[in-house]
Scaffold this motif. Structure first.
Motif, short mmCIF file in Angstrom:
data_model
loop_
_atom_site.label_atom_id
_atom_site.label_comp_id
_atom_site.label_asym_id
_atom_site.label_seq_id
_atom_site.Cartn_x
_atom_site.Cartn_y
_atom_site.Cartn_z
N SER A 49 0.79 -1.34 0.13
CA SER A 49 -0.03 0.14 0.12
C SER A 49 0.99 1.27 -0.12
N GLY A 50 0.36 2.64 -0.22
CA GLY A 50 0.94 3.78 -0.30
C GLY A 50 1.62 3.81 1.12
N GLU A 67 -7.40 -4.59 -8.16
CA GLU A 67 -5.91 -4.17 -8.22
C GLU A 67 -5.60 -2.80 -8.72
N ASN A 68 -6.19 -2.45 -9.83
CA ASN A 68 -5.95 -1.10 -10.55
C ASN A 68 -6.33 -0.05 -9.46
N GLU A 69 -7.45 -0.17 -8.90
CA GLU A 69 -8.04 0.58 -7.66
C GLU A 69 -6.95 0.77 -6.43
N ASP A 70 -6.35 -0.54 -6.14
CA ASP A 70 -5.46 -0.44 -4.85
C ASP A 70 -3.95 0.36 -5.54
N ALA A 71 -3.73 0.04 -6.74
CA ALA A 71 -2.58 0.77 -7.23
C ALA A 71 -2.71 2.12 -7.39
N ARG A 72 -3.79 2.62 -7.93
CA ARG A 72 -4.04 4.09 -8.04
C ARG A 72 -4.00 4.85 -6.82
N ARG A 83 -0.39 4.94 -5.49
CA ARG A 83 0.34 6.15 -6.40
C ARG A 83 0.09 7.35 -6.08
N THR A 84 -1.14 7.76 -5.51
CA THR A 84 -1.61 8.88 -4.98
C THR A 84 -0.86 9.19 -3.62
N VAL A 85 -1.01 8.30 -2.70
CA VAL A 85 -0.19 8.33 -1.51
C VAL A 85 1.18 9.01 -1.76
N ILE A 86 2.10 7.94 -2.57
CA ILE A 86 3.40 8.13 -2.77
C ILE A 86 3.87 9.47 -3.39
N ALA A 87 2.78 9.71 -4.60
CA ALA A 87 3.06 11.03 -5.13
C ALA A 87 3.13 12.17 -4.04
N GLU A 128 11.25 10.01 -13.50
CA GLU A 128 12.31 10.99 -12.88
C GLU A 128 11.80 12.29 -12.25
N ARG A 129 10.47 12.97 -12.96
CA ARG A 129 9.87 14.12 -12.46
C ARG A 129 9.35 13.73 -10.94
N MET A 130 8.80 12.65 -10.88
CA MET A 130 8.21 12.23 -9.58
C MET A 130 9.14 11.93 -8.67
N TYR A 131 10.23 11.18 -8.76
CA TYR A 131 11.05 10.91 -7.87
C TYR A 131 12.41 11.95 -7.68
#
Length: 138
Positions: free
Chosen positions: A27-28, A65-70, A73-77, A112-115
């Motif tokens: 999870s994020g 799975e796509n909803e969990d991944a989305r 990604r939101t939490v990580i971003a 690269e932009r994100m990290y």
């Protein structure tokens, strides 16, 4: 499925850090927690992501799975928007393993932009050597 008690990062070969093959299942919040622990070491490192394999699944399971991944990604971003400078201070590069050179081209610029670090592609066999070269050049 929570993997909170499983390591996302294999630190046994630090500063070359291998990411769990199960990284897409974290999870994020789990990613943030384990990444903060990694950064707390205040040591430079290079991350190596394993090669991605996408098994064929039922559409319904894939949608969940796509909803969990989305959500992850939101939490990580959001976390990276606040902590990108600290992350890029210690993370010298991210290496994406791929058997087919060029398959990660679409991901590279966004990551690269994100990290805020260089994203490179390598075969799994050559990734560790590339990471060592990056670390010796830093």
């Amino acid at each position: 499925m929570s993997l909170i008690n499983h390591p996302l990062y294999d630190l046994s070969t630090m500063p070359v850090v291998h990411i769990s093959a199960e990284f897409m299942r974290f999870s994020g919040a789990e990613w943030v927690q384990q990444t903060e622990r990694l950064l707390a070491k205040k040591c430079a490192f290079t991350l190596i992501y394993p090669e991605l394999h996408f098994p064929l699944e039922k559409n319904e399971a894939k949608q969940v799975e796509n909803e969990d991944a989305r959500e992850a990604r939101t939490v990580i971003a959001k976390w990276l928007r606040k902590h990108r400078d600290e992350f890029s201070t210690y993370c010298k590069a991210i290496i994406l393993c791929s058997a087919n050179k060029g398959c990660t081209d679409n991901l590279r610029q966004g990551l690269e932009r994100m990290y805020g670090v260089s994203i490179m592609e390598s075969t799994a066999e050559q990734a560790t050597q590339l990471a060592k070269e990056i670390m010796s050049a830093s």
